[in-house]
Structure formats: C-alpha cells, structure tokens
Enzyme design. Structure first.
Site, PDB file in Angstrom:
ATOM      1  N   SER A  83       0.864  -1.185   0.000  1.00 18.78           N
ATOM      2  CA  SER A  83       0.000   0.000   0.000  1.00 18.78           C
ATOM      3  C   SER A  83       0.899   1.233   0.000  1.00 18.78           C
ATOM      4  CB  SER A  83      -0.930  -0.029   1.195  1.00 18.78           C
ATOM      5  OG  SER A  83      -0.159   0.018   2.351  1.00 18.78           O
ATOM      6  N   LYS A 116      -4.221   8.878  -8.531  1.00 21.06           N
ATOM      7  CA  LYS A 116      -4.553   7.829  -7.562  1.00 21.06           C
ATOM      8  C   LYS A 116      -6.000   7.431  -7.834  1.00 21.06           C
ATOM      9  CE  LYS A 116      -4.177   6.192  -2.890  1.00 21.06           C
ATOM     10  NZ  LYS A 116      -5.354   5.365  -2.983  1.00 21.06           N
ATOM     11  N   CYS A 415     -43.300  33.510   3.668  1.00 27.36           N
ATOM     12  CA  CYS A 415     -44.401  34.472   3.545  1.00 27.36           C
ATOM     13  C   CYS A 415     -45.751  33.936   4.009  1.00 27.36           C
ATOM     14  CB  CYS A 415     -44.512  34.961   2.111  1.00 27.36           C
ATOM     15  SG  CYS A 415     -45.239  33.759   0.986  1.00 27.36           S
ATOM     16  N   CYS A 430     -43.854  27.630  -3.158  1.00 20.07           N
ATOM     17  CA  CYS A 430     -44.685  28.648  -2.544  1.00 20.07           C
ATOM     18  C   CYS A 430     -45.540  29.250  -3.667  1.00 20.07           C
ATOM     19  CB  CYS A 430     -43.776  29.717  -1.940  1.00 20.07           C
ATOM     20  SG  CYS A 430     -44.662  31.239  -1.601  1.00 20.07           S
TER      21      CYS A 430
END
Ligand code: IVH
Length: 674
Positions: A83, A116, A415, A430
C-alpha cells in the site's frame, strides 16, 4: 491450411475483435459501428460453437462471463501487493521529498506523478503473453482469484501484443486498479432503481460489488474499466529503468494506462501536478482520490526500499476527504427565487472537502424519504469540488430511537402563502409569487420585463436596490414610488429618477395579455397569456375559471390549469392584484372570443400503434385542425382510439373501458369527410 478453414477465420476474427475492443475501450476511438462489431462477435460465437476443439484462453467470446462459481479460490501473490503512505498537505509532501533527497544524498529527484485511482487494486498475470489469472489485493499476500470476472473487462487485453500487433511471449504481472466510469455508474444505479434494487453508494463500491460477483455473467453487464500503475514480476524481457518508461511500455503492449501522468523534477513539480489534476478532477470521467508520486528511477527505488508494507519511494497525495460523518441537528426549509422549497440540513460542524460545513442540501422531500433521513441521525455529508454539500446517506447503525421524521410545511416559511406540488414534480413551491419576499426580486424583474409591463430601465441592479432599501416589496409598490423615495437610493440622480417614474407611469395602461403574463404564474408564458386573454376577455373571468374551463383553451393542459388555480387561490396574490388596480394599472377588457365550433370540437382522441399512410404527428395535426384534442393516454374521457399496427396496452385499455376504436381506414374516412 486453406483460407476458408475455420481455424483461420476464427483467428482472424479474434484478432480483429480484440483490435476493436482496444480502440473502443482503451483508445476511445472506435473505427466501426457497434452493429458491425456485434456481427463479427456473433460470427465468432457461431464458429466456436461448431468447433469447440478450437476454443482458447484468449478468445474474446469468453468476455461474456462463465458458469457461476461457488466461491473464489485464494491466490497467493508471488510478490506482495503493497500500500502507499499518504500525505494530506504541502508540508507532508515537502517532508517526503526531503527524506528522499537525504537518503539518496542528492540535490533534486526526478519523480513520476500519476493519478490515484479510486477503485480496487488488482494483479493481472500474463503467462507467455496470455492472460491466465487475476486476483484482488486481499491482505497484500493472498487475494481472491477473480480471473473470470476480469476477463469480462473489455479494456484488459487477453493477449499481449507489441505495437506492430505481433504476439508477445513474456511472463508479467500487471498491477493496477479496476474502477467504474461515472457514466457507467450512473447508468447502473438508474437500472438498479428501475428494478427496485439497492443503489450503490459510489463508483468504487459499484466496481467492487461488480468484480466480486461469483457469476461473471453479471460482471460482464457492469462495464468495468482498468488502469495499470505498475509491474510486479516480469520474465522474458528487460524492462526499462524508469517507472515512466515502464508505463509507456505497458501502454504499447495494449494495457490501459491513464494519459494523465508526467515526469517532474523536485517538489515544486509535484505540487504543480497536484494543482493541475485538482483542476481537471471534476471533468475526469472516473473518480480519483488524489495523486501518486514515485521516484522515477527503478534503481533508486530499490535503494530506498520499504518500511513495513509501504514503499519509501512513493507517496499518495490525497485530495481533502469529500465525505465525512456528522449529526443532523435540524431540517429547515429554504425558499428559492422561483418559489421552490428546499429542505436544508443543519449539521454539527464538520470538515469535509477542505472546508467546514454546517449546512447541506437534502434536495427535496422525495430524497429525504428515499434516503430515510431523520432529525438526530448520524449522516454522511459529501462535498465534491465546488458543489453544494449534500447529505449523501444515513448511517443506520447509529440511528437513535428518538430520531424524528421531517414534515414538509403546508405554508411557505417565508411568507405564509400556501405551498403546492405540481403533478409529476418533486419540488413543493410557494404559491405567493407576487408577495413572497424570497421571490421578490425575481417577480419584480419579470413583472417589469419588456414583454410584460415593459417598465423601461427597471433592470437587475435597480430591482436589487429598490428591494434592499425596502422601497418595493411587491409590484404594486412600484406605482406608489415618488421622487423623494427614489432620491434616497445611491447613484440615483434626479434625471434617472424622473425617467424611471415616467416609465412606470407609461406602464399603467397595458393589455390584458401582458398583465396576465406579468403576474409570473408558473408555466404561463407569453403565448399562453395571449390565449387566455382572448378566451376570457377579463381578469375576473380568468380568476373565476375552473380547471375544465381553463383546459378548454387550446394548449392549456392540466399542468398550466393547475398552476393558474394555485396562483389565484392564494389570497396574497389577489391582494397584490387589487392593489395594482387601485394604483391605477388598467387594461382593455372585452367580450371573449366565442368558442369556435369545429366538427370535432370537444372530442378526445388517442393515437396508438403505427399508421401506414401518415405519421402520428400528421394524424395529430389533422385532428387538431378539426377541433379535436389528442391525448397521450386512454381514460374514461377518451372518445375514440385510433389503432394502427402493433397497438399495445392502450388498445387493451380502450377495450376495457368500452371506448370506440377505429382502424386506419375508418380514421382516414372520418377526416376526409370534413
Ligand atoms: S502504487 C508500491 N499507484 O492505492 C506501490 N497505487 O494506498 C503500490 N492506487 O492498493 C501502489 N492509484 O490500489 C499505486 N497510481 C497508483 C495508484 C495506486 C491507486 C491504489 C492501489 C493501492 C492503494 C495504496
């Protein structure tokens, strides 16, 4: 061997097909259409079926998968798969370079810099130039034999050839990463969704899940890809002495190697590469989670050696993590400029993608339900590049019993107007378009637009200023403006103020069509506004109309009708309209045009199947000229179904509902009659 001998043709087909595979999957430059490729492939399959004795390891027909396995066999790597150590900052990269220079006793070092890949590590084994086996990394020493699955990946050559196309006879281990391109991932998840199956969390999981299928025929449907990043053991050829040249060598042998790689000198070169790839990242067709730097000289690599399981000569420079876990404290609802309600997650601050995030979008109510997000949950937050952070998923294992479900508000949190959801749309909106502060600027700009009330000079900047100074809240306030109020605005001279007031004054007198359009009702464009004005003659008639009356107007369907009804059902909007009238805005009202009575007025037709003499569009136009409506689906309201060849479910439905069905001849006879 005669030219037509099957083995000759088989060999020819195999070479040709693999060449097309390479062009398509590695070079991204196909030279024949897919159908031609399929033809070659089928010819090879047929020949092999008749001559099983001619089957070989490297035949491309094996890429479709083989008989399912009971389990994967273990495979011991002849050299361990290591790794990489990680660096997360510039300082860590500088420290890496210093260590290397010190160990080697040199001033500067040449590095190979590459991507990578965010997939899973794989070892491919070629013997005598032939792909014979492949394994996952496993614990680094022993992996799983996933040879059959790897064989289904079209970009992995089953036989190595040199750049002239001649077979190679070497033994080599190729190390690299299997991954799934973003477009293939999106397609796969769409399929999973359609089939009601679980979606994959990200391309890496999708690649891993696909490669670890015991049934390689499933893997074959998953469109995996492969990129090499190194060589394990190699026999039968002397490899070049630089990592970069080894990669070029692999590429010449037909093995996919990403083009985004370069040789740089010193730490500044490394950091420039990191920045460059960081820029390119969002446009790359696959996921990466950083870049990798390797000392380029293989001799120097050996000199540097390893610490435990990672090489000293290489390091991964990771991009900031794009996902992090945190607690969802609350869900608020934001209202956008167009009135769309977006649920937003308030989070415990978390560092993700290089910044601290406290809010993340939950997109819409459906997404909250789909991901089953609850208040109090531990969630994964994702932030990729510049995009708005989002709640990616819930960590179910951490769910507390008191986590509570989110309830969408029934009125606008800004509102107080009622909210509505369009049929087939996922967003709630709305409906107080003229009144809602969140939509104020957008509504005013639209209202003043050239094709609406045509208030000359009232553009972006001025609307911004008027609203920010709280001089204008709704379009009706425009008609109350005077010199004194305007004088308070920055950069507003007397002349400009006078011009603006004149433009507002001139707009008071308008047409009904312009006024309807100016209201900014969702889905009501200029043409629809004109149609509505012609058909209703007065605003009060329009406000009073129900959905049936509205849909009697040509081109007004259920969606437009619903938007109109929602809009006029909101008292805040009616209030603003009343104030506009009081403020002196007026228009001509007139007797509506009588509804034209055409031979097929009021009749609803559905067209299905293929018509022999005219296209569906032509048939539709002919019907519409005669006053009929043509609908896409059969319902109780349908009067006639015109059934062409191959009519399917619509015809069945018509029969079920006892609707009159006519064939093409009857249809032609009908329209000729008028
Ligand atoms: S080199 C001796 N190069 O990252 C060095 N690895 O954290 C061995 N990876 O398991 C690895 N892109 O799966 C190397 N360009 C790249 C890579 C890469 C992705 C993966 C690989 C490895 C992991 C190490």
């Amino acid at each position: 061997m005669p030219l037509f001998a099957p083995q000759h043709r088989i060999q020819q087909l195999r070479a040709e097909i693999e060449q097309h595979n390479h062009r398509y999957y590695v070079l991204d430059d196909p030279s024949i259409p897919d159908a031609e490729y399929d033809k070659l492939f089928r010819e090879l399959q047929n020949l092999e079926a008749g001559h099983p004795e001619l089957l070989t390891e490297d035949t491309p027909t094996r890429r479709v998968g083989a008989v399912p396995l009971k389990s994967f066999a273990e495979l011991t790597h002849r050299t361990p798969m290591l790794s990489l150590n990680n660096a997360f900052s510039e300082e860590e990269v500088r420290a890496f370079d210093s260590r290397i220079r010190e160990s080697l006793g040199v001033e500067t070092v040449e590095y190979a810099a590459e991507l990578k890949f965010d997939g899973l590590a794989i070892n491919l084994i070629y013997r005598n130039g032939l792909f014979v086996q492949g394994a996952t990394r496993g614990d680094g020493n022993i992996g799983e034999d996933v040879s059959e699955n790897l064989r289904t990946i079209h970009s992995i050559p089953l036989r190595l050839r040199d750049h002239c196309g001649a077979d190679l006879t070497l033994d080599v281990e190729v190390r690299g990463e299997v991954l799934m391109f973003t477009r293939d991932f999106d397609k796969l998840n769409a399929q999973q969704r359609d089939a009601g199956d679980k979606e994959f969390v990200n391309p890496r999981n999708a690649a891993a899940g696909s490669l670890r299928q015991l049934d390689s025929r499933i893997t074959a449907t998953r469109h995996l890809s492969f990129f090499a990043y190194g060589i394990g053991l190699c026999d039968g050829v002397t490899l070049p002495g630089q990592h970069s040249s080894q990669m070029a060598q692999l590429s010449q042998w037909g093995i996919p190697v990403a083009v985004q790689r370069c040789v740089v000198t010193g730490v500044d070169g490394l950091l420039a590469f990191y920045r460059e790839i960081g820029e390119q990242r969002k446009t790359l067709p696959f996921a990466i989670d950083g870049v990798v730097y390797k000392v380029n000289d293989i001799g120097l690599q050996a000199q540097l050696g390893f610490v435990s399981r990672a090489p000293r000569f290489a390091i991964a420079h990771k991009f900031p993590a794009e996902e992090a876990m945190t607690t969802l404290l609350a869900i608020d609802v934001q209202v956008g400029r167009t009135g769309a309600l977006t649920p937003v997650a308030r989070l415990s601050p978390v560092f993700v993608g290089g910044v601290t995030v406290t809010n993340a979008t939950l997109h819409n109510e459906d997404e909250i339900r789909r991901k089953d997000v609850r208040i109090g949950d531990t969630v994964v937050v994702r932030r990729a590049g510049d995009v708005i952070p989002e709640v990616a998923r819930v960590v179910m294992a951490h769910r507390q019993p008191d986590a509570s479900e989110f309830v969408m508000p029934t009125v606008c949190p800004v509102c107080g107007s009622h909210v509505a959801r369009e049929a087939d749309a996922s967003a709630w909106r709305c409906t107080g378009g003229l009144y809602c502060p969140a939509q104020r600027k957008q509504a005013l700009l639209h209202f003043a637009g050239r094709r609406a009330m045509n208030i000359d000079g009232l553009g972006d900047k001025l609307v911004e200023q008027l609203v920010d100074a709280d001089l204008v809240r709704t379009p009706a306030d425009l008609y109350q403006l005077g010199m004194t109020a305007l004088g308070r605005l920055a950069r507003m001279g007397e002349k400009s103020a006078r011009n603006l007031l004149d433009a507002i004054e001139n707009s008071r007198r308008t047409t009904l069509a312009r006024f309807i359009f100016a209201l900014g009702i969702r889905n009501v464009g200029e043409t629809t506004a004109k149609d509505l004005a012609r058909n209703f003659g007065s605003l009060d008639n329009l406000i009073a109309a129900d959905t049936v009356r509205l849909q009697a107007v040509p081109d007004v369907g259920p969606v437009v009708a619903e938007s109109m009804i929602e809009f006029f059902a909101e008292v805040h909007n009616l209030d603003v309209i009343r104030q506009l009238r009081v403020g002196g805005v007026s228009w001509d009202e007139f007797e509506p045009e009588p509804e034209q009575i055409l031979p097929l007025s009021g009749k609803i037709f559905v067209l299905t199947g293929v018509l022999g003499t005219l296209s569906r569009q032509e048939a539709k136009e002919k019907l519409e000229v005669l006053g009929a409506k043509v609908s896409g689906s059969v319902s109780k309201k349908t009067d006639y179904v015109v059934a062409g060849i191959d009519s399917g479910s619509k015809l069945d439905k018509a029969r079920e509902l006892n609707i009159s069905i006519m064939d093409e001849n009857e249809f032609l006879f009908l329209i000729k009659g008028f």
